[in-house]
Scaffold this motif. Structure first.
Motif, PDB file in Angstrom:
ATOM      1  N   MET A  10     -14.218   5.951 -62.140  1.00 46.05           N
ATOM      2  CA  MET A  10     -15.132   5.149 -61.323  1.00 46.05           C
ATOM      3  C   MET A  10     -15.166   5.677 -59.892  1.00 46.05           C
ATOM      4  O   MET A  10     -16.233   5.795 -59.282  1.00 46.05           O
ATOM      5  CB  MET A  10     -14.732   3.674 -61.357  1.00 46.05           C
ATOM      6  N   ARG A  11     -13.999   6.016 -59.348  1.00 49.19           N
ATOM      7  CA  ARG A  11     -13.929   6.549 -57.986  1.00 49.19           C
ATOM      8  C   ARG A  11     -14.651   7.888 -57.890  1.00 49.19           C
ATOM      9  O   ARG A  11     -15.398   8.146 -56.944  1.00 49.19           O
ATOM     10  CB  ARG A  11     -12.485   6.701 -57.528  1.00 49.19           C
ATOM     11  N   LYS A  12     -14.439   8.754 -58.884  1.00 46.45           N
ATOM     12  CA  LYS A  12     -15.094  10.062 -58.882  1.00 46.45           C
ATOM     13  C   LYS A  12     -16.605   9.913 -58.892  1.00 46.45           C
ATOM     14  O   LYS A  12     -17.317  10.704 -58.281  1.00 46.45           O
ATOM     15  CB  LYS A  12     -14.665  10.881 -60.106  1.00 46.45           C
ATOM     16  N   GLY A  13     -17.088   8.897 -59.580  1.00 41.88           N
ATOM     17  CA  GLY A  13     -18.526   8.686 -59.688  1.00 41.88           C
ATOM     18  C   GLY A  13     -19.196   8.369 -58.365  1.00 41.88           C
ATOM     19  O   GLY A  13     -20.386   8.632 -58.194  1.00 41.88           O
ATOM     20  N   VAL A  14     -18.471   7.832 -57.411  1.00 44.77           N
ATOM     21  CA  VAL A  14     -19.071   7.467 -56.123  1.00 44.77           C
ATOM     22  C   VAL A  14     -18.599   8.366 -54.977  1.00 44.77           C
ATOM     23  O   VAL A  14     -19.052   8.215 -53.859  1.00 44.77           O
ATOM     24  CB  VAL A  14     -18.807   5.984 -55.768  1.00 44.77           C
ATOM     25  N   LEU A  15     -17.742   9.310 -55.261  1.00 41.10           N
ATOM     26  CA  LEU A  15     -17.154  10.134 -54.209  1.00 41.10           C
ATOM     27  C   LEU A  15     -18.203  10.961 -53.465  1.00 41.10           C
ATOM     28  O   LEU A  15     -18.201  11.025 -52.239  1.00 41.10           O
ATOM     29  CB  LEU A  15     -16.064  11.030 -54.788  1.00 41.10           C
ATOM     30  N   GLU A  16     -19.112  11.592 -54.186  1.00 40.90           N
ATOM     31  CA  GLU A  16     -20.157  12.392 -53.554  1.00 40.90           C
ATOM     32  C   GLU A  16     -20.977  11.529 -52.588  1.00 40.90           C
ATOM     33  O   GLU A  16     -21.232  11.916 -51.445  1.00 40.90           O
ATOM     34  CB  GLU A  16     -21.054  12.981 -54.637  1.00 40.90           C
ATOM     35  N   PHE A  17     -21.367  10.356 -53.046  1.00 43.49           N
ATOM     36  CA  PHE A  17     -22.130   9.409 -52.230  1.00 43.49           C
ATOM     37  C   PHE A  17     -21.348   9.026 -50.976  1.00 43.49           C
ATOM     38  O   PHE A  17     -21.889   9.001 -49.869  1.00 43.49           O
ATOM     39  CB  PHE A  17     -22.474   8.185 -53.089  1.00 43.49           C
ATOM     40  N   CYS A  18     -20.066   8.759 -51.133  1.00 48.44           N
ATOM     41  CA  CYS A  18     -19.232   8.356 -49.994  1.00 48.44           C
ATOM     42  C   CYS A  18     -19.061   9.489 -48.995  1.00 48.44           C
ATOM     43  O   CYS A  18     -19.123   9.261 -47.779  1.00 48.44           O
ATOM     44  CB  CYS A  18     -17.875   7.855 -50.483  1.00 48.44           C
ATOM     45  N   ILE A  19     -18.864  10.707 -49.456  1.00 50.84           N
ATOM     46  CA  ILE A  19     -18.710  11.840 -48.548  1.00 50.84           C
ATOM     47  C   ILE A  19     -19.991  12.055 -47.751  1.00 50.84           C
ATOM     48  O   ILE A  19     -19.958  12.243 -46.523  1.00 50.84           O
ATOM     49  CB  ILE A  19     -18.306  13.115 -49.318  1.00 50.84           C
ATOM     50  N   LEU A  20     -21.124  12.013 -48.419  1.00 48.21           N
ATOM     51  CA  LEU A  20     -22.393  12.172 -47.703  1.00 48.21           C
ATOM     52  C   LEU A  20     -22.580  11.041 -46.694  1.00 48.21           C
ATOM     53  O   LEU A  20     -23.061  11.270 -45.576  1.00 48.21           O
ATOM     54  CB  LEU A  20     -23.559  12.210 -48.692  1.00 48.21           C
ATOM     55  N   SER A  21     -22.164   9.851 -47.044  1.00 52.50           N
ATOM     56  CA  SER A  21     -22.281   8.701 -46.139  1.00 52.50           C
ATOM     57  C   SER A  21     -21.388   8.862 -44.916  1.00 52.50           C
ATOM     58  O   SER A  21     -21.771   8.481 -43.805  1.00 52.50           O
ATOM     59  CB  SER A  21     -21.941   7.403 -46.871  1.00 52.50           C
ATOM     60  N   VAL A  22     -20.197   9.409 -45.106  1.00 55.88           N
ATOM     61  CA  VAL A  22     -19.290   9.658 -43.982  1.00 55.88           C
ATOM     62  C   VAL A  22     -19.955  10.600 -42.977  1.00 55.88           C
ATOM     63  O   VAL A  22     -19.823  10.435 -41.769  1.00 55.88           O
ATOM     64  CB  VAL A  22     -17.951  10.260 -44.475  1.00 55.88           C
ATOM     65  N   LEU A  23     -20.726  11.551 -43.482  1.00 61.24           N
ATOM     66  CA  LEU A  23     -21.327  12.574 -42.626  1.00 61.24           C
ATOM     67  C   LEU A  23     -22.702  12.192 -42.095  1.00 61.24           C
ATOM     68  O   LEU A  23     -23.312  12.966 -41.359  1.00 61.24           O
ATOM     69  CB  LEU A  23     -21.416  13.896 -43.400  1.00 61.24           C
ATOM     70  N   LYS A  24     -23.182  11.001 -42.416  1.00 59.00           N
ATOM     71  CA  LYS A  24     -24.542  10.656 -41.991  1.00 59.00           C
ATOM     72  C   LYS A  24     -24.648  10.441 -40.484  1.00 59.00           C
ATOM     73  O   LYS A  24     -25.688  10.698 -39.903  1.00 59.00           O
ATOM     74  CB  LYS A  24     -25.070   9.457 -42.767  1.00 59.00           C
ATOM     75  N   THR A  36     -11.114   8.998 -43.482  1.00 53.31           N
ATOM     76  CA  THR A  36     -12.111   7.927 -43.598  1.00 53.31           C
ATOM     77  C   THR A  36     -12.110   7.344 -44.997  1.00 53.31           C
ATOM     78  O   THR A  36     -12.140   6.112 -45.170  1.00 53.31           O
ATOM     79  CB  THR A  36     -13.514   8.464 -43.240  1.00 53.31           C
ATOM     80  N   LEU A  37     -12.057   8.200 -46.006  1.00 54.29           N
ATOM     81  CA  LEU A  37     -12.028   7.725 -47.398  1.00 54.29           C
ATOM     82  C   LEU A  37     -10.755   6.924 -47.672  1.00 54.29           C
ATOM     83  O   LEU A  37     -10.809   5.854 -48.294  1.00 54.29           O
ATOM     84  CB  LEU A  37     -12.141   8.906 -48.358  1.00 54.29           C
ATOM     85  N   LYS A  38      -9.627   7.421 -47.196  1.00 49.52           N
ATOM     86  CA  LYS A  38      -8.350   6.726 -47.414  1.00 49.52           C
ATOM     87  C   LYS A  38      -8.309   5.398 -46.676  1.00 49.52           C
ATOM     88  O   LYS A  38      -7.814   4.404 -47.212  1.00 49.52           O
ATOM     89  CB  LYS A  38      -7.178   7.617 -47.004  1.00 49.52           C
ATOM     90  N   ASN A  39      -8.837   5.351 -45.458  1.00 50.54           N
ATOM     91  CA  ASN A  39      -8.879   4.101 -44.698  1.00 50.54           C
ATOM     92  C   ASN A  39      -9.739   3.050 -45.386  1.00 50.54           C
ATOM     93  O   ASN A  39      -9.516   1.852 -45.222  1.00 50.54           O
ATOM     94  CB  ASN A  39      -9.376   4.341 -43.276  1.00 50.54           C
ATOM     95  N   ALA A  40     -10.713   3.506 -46.146  1.00 51.68           N
ATOM     96  CA  ALA A  40     -11.571   2.589 -46.904  1.00 51.68           C
ATOM     97  C   ALA A  40     -10.956   2.239 -48.264  1.00 51.68           C
ATOM     98  O   ALA A  40     -11.567   1.551 -49.063  1.00 51.68           O
ATOM     99  CB  ALA A  40     -12.952   3.208 -47.102  1.00 51.68           C
ATOM    100  N   LYS A  41      -9.741   2.734 -48.508  1.00 58.97           N
ATOM    101  CA  LYS A  41      -9.009   2.483 -49.759  1.00 58.97           C
ATOM    102  C   LYS A  41      -9.604   3.220 -50.956  1.00 58.97           C
ATOM    103  O   LYS A  41      -9.398   2.847 -52.097  1.00 58.97           O
ATOM    104  CB  LYS A  41      -8.906   0.978 -50.081  1.00 58.97           C
ATOM    105  N   LEU A  42     -10.372   4.276 -50.687  1.00 58.39           N
ATOM    106  CA  LEU A  42     -10.874   5.139 -51.751  1.00 58.39           C
ATOM    107  C   LEU A  42      -9.876   6.284 -51.868  1.00 58.39           C
ATOM    108  O   LEU A  42      -9.880   7.205 -51.064  1.00 58.39           O
ATOM    109  CB  LEU A  42     -12.267   5.665 -51.415  1.00 58.39           C
ATOM    110  N   LEU A  43      -8.987   6.167 -52.816  1.00 62.86           N
ATOM    111  CA  LEU A  43      -7.873   7.097 -52.937  1.00 62.86           C
ATOM    112  C   LEU A  43      -8.336   8.418 -53.533  1.00 62.86           C
ATOM    113  O   LEU A  43      -8.797   8.467 -54.668  1.00 62.86           O
ATOM    114  CB  LEU A  43      -6.773   6.486 -53.800  1.00 62.86           C
ATOM    115  N   VAL A  44      -8.261   9.466 -52.734  1.00 65.12           N
ATOM    116  CA  VAL A  44      -8.635  10.799 -53.173  1.00 65.12           C
ATOM    117  C   VAL A  44      -7.602  11.795 -52.668  1.00 65.12           C
ATOM    118  O   VAL A  44      -6.851  11.513 -51.745  1.00 65.12           O
ATOM    119  CB  VAL A  44     -10.034  11.208 -52.662  1.00 65.12           C
TER     120      VAL A  44
END
Length: 109
Positions: A10-24, A36-44
């Motif tokens: 499930m996390r992998k499925g949204v990772l691309e979206f989250c990375i692009l969002s971080v860079l927006k 940023t991902l870790k602070n949002a509790k998205l463990l990668v």
């Protein structure tokens, strides 16, 4: 069934979206993206993010520039391209639709 495997997928499925969002809003280097991902509790892990950044760059969604660092090797700063911004806008619409559909289904009694 292994719940941890399902959660990881499930996390992998949204990772691309989250990375692009971080860079927006602004460019960032990999450690900033990971933080940023870790602070949002998205463990990668780094081993997942580096190949994804390369793929997004090869797909024309990101570009990067090198900047010298006072505390180590030069840093690669990533930013969205115009195509990346358009792609992110499309993903935002899809996310809203998907999120609404999932919420509708999971909140049924």
């Amino acid at each position: 069934m292994n719940i941890e495997n399902t959660k990881a997928q499930m996390r992998k499925g949204v990772l691309e979206f989250c990375i692009l969002s971080v860079l927006k809003e602004k460019e960032a280097y990999t450690s900033e993206i990971l933080d940023t991902l870790k602070n949002a509790k998205l463990l990668v892990v780094e081993g997942t993010v580096y190949p994804l950044l390369t793929r997004l760059k090869n797909d024309g969604l990101l570009n990067y520039r090198w900047e010298e660092s006072t505390s180590g090797p030069p840093r690669k700063y990533y930013a969205l391209t115009e195509i990346g911004k358009q792609f992110l806008n499309e993903l935002n619409g899809t996310w809203t639709e998907l999120s609404n559909a999932v919420n509708t289904i999971t909140n049924q009694k």
